[in-house]
Design a protein around this motif. Structure first.
Motif, PDB file in Angstrom:
ATOM      1  N   VAL A  75       0.652  11.680  -6.277  1.00 35.36           N
ATOM      2  CA  VAL A  75       1.081  12.231  -7.557  1.00 35.36           C
ATOM      3  C   VAL A  75      -0.146  12.753  -8.293  1.00 35.36           C
ATOM      4  O   VAL A  75      -1.135  12.045  -8.454  1.00 35.36           O
ATOM      5  N   ILE A  76      -0.059  14.003  -8.739  1.00 29.87           N
ATOM      6  CA  ILE A  76      -1.205  14.676  -9.344  1.00 29.87           C
ATOM      7  C   ILE A  76      -1.147  14.555 -10.868  1.00 29.87           C
ATOM      8  O   ILE A  76      -0.143  14.884 -11.489  1.00 29.87           O
ATOM      9  N   GLY A  77      -2.235  14.050 -11.448  1.00 27.88           N
ATOM     10  CA  GLY A  77      -2.363  14.016 -12.900  1.00 27.88           C
ATOM     11  C   GLY A  77      -1.508  12.982 -13.606  1.00 27.88           C
ATOM     12  O   GLY A  77      -1.251  13.119 -14.791  1.00 27.88           O
ATOM     13  N   ALA A  78      -1.065  11.956 -12.904  1.00 26.73           N
ATOM     14  CA  ALA A  78      -0.251  10.918 -13.540  1.00 26.73           C
ATOM     15  C   ALA A  78      -0.787   9.550 -13.130  1.00 26.73           C
ATOM     16  O   ALA A  78      -1.057   9.310 -11.959  1.00 26.73           O
ATOM     17  N   GLN A  79      -0.957   8.687 -14.093  1.00 26.35           N
ATOM     18  CA  GLN A  79      -1.355   7.307 -13.843  1.00 26.35           C
ATOM     19  C   GLN A  79      -0.088   6.485 -13.618  1.00 26.35           C
ATOM     20  O   GLN A  79       0.781   6.461 -14.480  1.00 26.35           O
ATOM     21  N   ILE A  80       0.027   5.845 -12.479  1.00 22.85           N
ATOM     22  CA  ILE A  80       1.226   5.068 -12.159  1.00 22.85           C
ATOM     23  C   ILE A  80       0.845   3.595 -12.132  1.00 22.85           C
ATOM     24  O   ILE A  80       0.252   3.114 -11.163  1.00 22.85           O
ATOM     25  N   ASP A  81       1.142   2.895 -13.225  1.00 21.13           N
ATOM     26  CA  ASP A  81       0.802   1.481 -13.308  1.00 21.13           C
ATOM     27  C   ASP A  81       1.786   0.616 -12.533  1.00 21.13           C
ATOM     28  O   ASP A  81       1.404  -0.374 -11.922  1.00 21.13           O
ATOM     29  N   HIS A  82       3.056   0.985 -12.583  1.00 18.68           N
ATOM     30  CA  HIS A  82       4.104   0.230 -11.894  1.00 18.68           C
ATOM     31  C   HIS A  82       4.948   1.201 -11.099  1.00 18.68           C
ATOM     32  O   HIS A  82       5.736   1.958 -11.687  1.00 18.68           O
ATOM     33  N   PRO A  83       4.801   1.230  -9.764  1.00 25.06           N
ATOM     34  CA  PRO A  83       5.568   2.182  -8.961  1.00 25.06           C
ATOM     35  C   PRO A  83       7.074   1.983  -9.152  1.00 25.06           C
ATOM     36  O   PRO A  83       7.550   0.853  -9.260  1.00 25.06           O
ATOM     37  N   PRO A  84       7.813   3.087  -9.216  1.00 29.06           N
ATOM     38  CA  PRO A  84       9.265   2.977  -9.326  1.00 29.06           C
ATOM     39  C   PRO A  84       9.848   2.457  -8.021  1.00 29.06           C
ATOM     40  O   PRO A  84       9.199   2.508  -6.976  1.00 29.06           O
ATOM     41  N   SER A  85      11.073   1.962  -8.069  1.00 31.29           N
ATOM     42  CA  SER A  85      11.706   1.471  -6.845  1.00 31.29           C
ATOM     43  C   SER A  85      12.301   2.611  -6.024  1.00 31.29           C
ATOM     44  O   SER A  85      12.417   2.510  -4.803  1.00 31.29           O
ATOM     45  N   HIS A  86      12.665   3.716  -6.686  1.00 33.94           N
ATOM     46  CA  HIS A  86      13.224   4.891  -6.024  1.00 33.94           C
ATOM     47  C   HIS A  86      12.635   6.148  -6.652  1.00 33.94           C
ATOM     48  O   HIS A  86      12.216   6.123  -7.810  1.00 33.94           O
ATOM     49  N   LEU A  87      12.630   7.227  -5.881  1.00 35.84           N
ATOM     50  CA  LEU A  87      12.177   8.518  -6.390  1.00 35.84           C
ATOM     51  C   LEU A  87      13.171   9.605  -6.028  1.00 35.84           C
ATOM     52  O   LEU A  87      13.783   9.573  -4.951  1.00 35.84           O
ATOM     53  N   HIS A  88      13.303  10.580  -6.910  1.00 36.45           N
ATOM     54  CA  HIS A  88      13.998  11.816  -6.588  1.00 36.45           C
ATOM     55  C   HIS A  88      12.894  12.823  -6.291  1.00 36.45           C
ATOM     56  O   HIS A  88      12.060  13.116  -7.155  1.00 36.45           O
ATOM     57  N   VAL A  89      12.871  13.325  -5.059  1.00 35.46           N
ATOM     58  CA  VAL A  89      11.816  14.226  -4.601  1.00 35.46           C
ATOM     59  C   VAL A  89      12.411  15.621  -4.407  1.00 35.46           C
ATOM     60  O   VAL A  89      13.485  15.767  -3.823  1.00 35.46           O
ATOM     61  N   ARG A  90      11.697  16.612  -4.891  1.00 33.54           N
ATOM     62  CA  ARG A  90      12.086  17.995  -4.650  1.00 33.54           C
ATOM     63  C   ARG A  90      10.935  18.654  -3.894  1.00 33.54           C
ATOM     64  O   ARG A  90       9.845  18.849  -4.454  1.00 33.54           O
ATOM     65  N   VAL A  91      11.163  18.951  -2.629  1.00 37.93           N
ATOM     66  CA  VAL A  91      10.150  19.573  -1.782  1.00 37.93           C
ATOM     67  C   VAL A  91      10.172  21.073  -2.070  1.00 37.93           C
ATOM     68  O   VAL A  91      11.201  21.727  -1.900  1.00 37.93           O
ATOM     69  N   LEU A  92       9.038  21.614  -2.522  1.00 35.52           N
ATOM     70  CA  LEU A  92       8.977  22.997  -2.978  1.00 35.52           C
ATOM     71  C   LEU A  92       8.514  23.978  -1.911  1.00 35.52           C
ATOM     72  O   LEU A  92       9.089  25.048  -1.747  1.00 35.52           O
ATOM     73  N   LYS A  93       7.441  23.620  -1.183  1.00 38.19           N
ATOM     74  CA  LYS A  93       6.828  24.571  -0.260  1.00 38.19           C
ATOM     75  C   LYS A  93       6.020  23.822   0.797  1.00 38.19           C
ATOM     76  O   LYS A  93       5.309  22.869   0.472  1.00 38.19           O
ATOM     77  N   LYS A  94       6.095  24.284   2.037  1.00 34.61           N
ATOM     78  CA  LYS A  94       5.239  23.717   3.083  1.00 34.61           C
ATOM     79  C   LYS A  94       3.857  24.345   2.967  1.00 34.61           C
ATOM     80  O   LYS A  94       3.716  25.560   2.899  1.00 34.61           O
ATOM     81  N   LEU A  95       2.838  23.491   2.904  1.00 38.62           N
ATOM     82  CA  LEU A  95       1.467  23.962   2.769  1.00 38.62           C
ATOM     83  C   LEU A  95       0.784  24.141   4.120  1.00 38.62           C
ATOM     84  O   LEU A  95       0.022  25.086   4.316  1.00 38.62           O
ATOM     85  N   ARG A  96       1.039  23.200   5.027  1.00 40.21           N
ATOM     86  CA  ARG A  96       0.372  23.258   6.336  1.00 40.21           C
ATOM     87  C   ARG A  96       1.011  22.247   7.281  1.00 40.21           C
ATOM     88  O   ARG A  96       1.781  21.388   6.871  1.00 40.21           O
ATOM     89  N   ASP A  97       0.642  22.349   8.547  1.00 37.94           N
ATOM     90  CA  ASP A  97       1.072  21.362   9.538  1.00 37.94           C
ATOM     91  C   ASP A  97       0.179  20.122   9.449  1.00 37.94           C
ATOM     92  O   ASP A  97      -0.918  20.160   8.871  1.00 37.94           O
ATOM     93  N   VAL A  98       0.624  19.038  10.050  1.00 41.13           N
ATOM     94  CA  VAL A  98      -0.183  17.826  10.167  1.00 41.13           C
ATOM     95  C   VAL A  98      -1.399  18.160  11.042  1.00 41.13           C
ATOM     96  O   VAL A  98      -1.266  18.854  12.044  1.00 41.13           O
ATOM     97  N   GLN A  99      -2.563  17.683  10.639  1.00 42.11           N
ATOM     98  CA  GLN A  99      -3.798  17.950  11.374  1.00 42.11           C
ATOM     99  C   GLN A  99      -4.555  16.645  11.642  1.00 42.11           C
ATOM    100  O   GLN A  99      -4.387  15.665  10.922  1.00 42.11           O
ATOM    101  N   THR A 100      -5.414  16.698  12.652  1.00 43.49           N
ATOM    102  CA  THR A 100      -6.353  15.612  12.906  1.00 43.49           C
ATOM    103  C   THR A 100      -7.706  16.042  12.350  1.00 43.49           C
ATOM    104  O   THR A 100      -8.162  17.156  12.604  1.00 43.49           O
ATOM    105  N   PHE A 101      -8.336  15.159  11.569  1.00 45.22           N
ATOM    106  CA  PHE A 101      -9.634  15.464  10.985  1.00 45.22           C
ATOM    107  C   PHE A 101     -10.708  14.644  11.677  1.00 45.22           C
ATOM    108  O   PHE A 101     -10.459  13.538  12.155  1.00 45.22           O
ATOM    109  N   GLU A 102     -11.921  15.190  11.683  1.00 50.92           N
ATOM    110  CA  GLU A 102     -13.053  14.557  12.357  1.00 50.92           C
ATOM    111  C   GLU A 102     -13.383  13.194  11.763  1.00 50.92           C
ATOM    112  O   GLU A 102     -13.758  12.270  12.474  1.00 50.92           O
TER     113      GLU A 102
END
Length: 127
Positions: A75-102
């Motif tokens: 989560v960008i720009g939000a402090q989460i002190d107590h995680p919620p038990s459920h989330l409603h997620v809206r997927v907007l755009k695919k940025l990239r495929d899964v990658q392996t990093f060095e």
């Protein structure tokens, strides 16, 4: 797969690796993720404490750490002190495929780029 795609998911305990990398995540129950969602990194939106927030979402295996499949949201720009038990997620755009990093530093650099791209995508959807 058509985007945007919305779904509800239970928040579960993760490995804590995101926090160690400086990008803490909320992890979702995999069985709650829609079958049509392809593995990859996405720009997403969700509601935290009645506020819409941008989130970079990873769905799939974590090959850099030879770890199992997960669905996790930084989560960008939000402090989460107590995680919620459920989330409603809206997927907007695919940025990239899964990658392996060095190494973890290369992954951190990519997370930073994903976060920036997510922010821009989120702003354009909410303009």
């Amino acid at each position: 797969m058509n985007l945007p795609l919305s779904f509800e998911a239970k928040v579960v305990t993760g490995s804590g690796r995101g926090k160690d990398l400086g990008s803490p995540t909320l992890n979702l129950e995999l069985s709650d993720v829609p079958d049509e969602l392809l593995e990859g990194v996405y720009a997403a939106a969700l509601v935290i404490d009645d506020t819409m927030a941008a989130a970079a979402m990873h769905y799939g295996p974590r090959p850099t750490f030879k770890d199992e499949k997960s669905c996790e949201l930084h989560v960008i720009g939000a402090q989460i002190d107590h995680p919620p038990s459920h989330l409603h997620v809206r997927v907007l755009k695919k940025l990239r495929d899964v990658q392996t990093f060095e190494n973890a530093d290369a992954l951190k650099k990519q997370i930073s780029a994903d976060t920036e791209q997510t922010t821009q995508t989120f702003l354009s959807f909410n303009a």
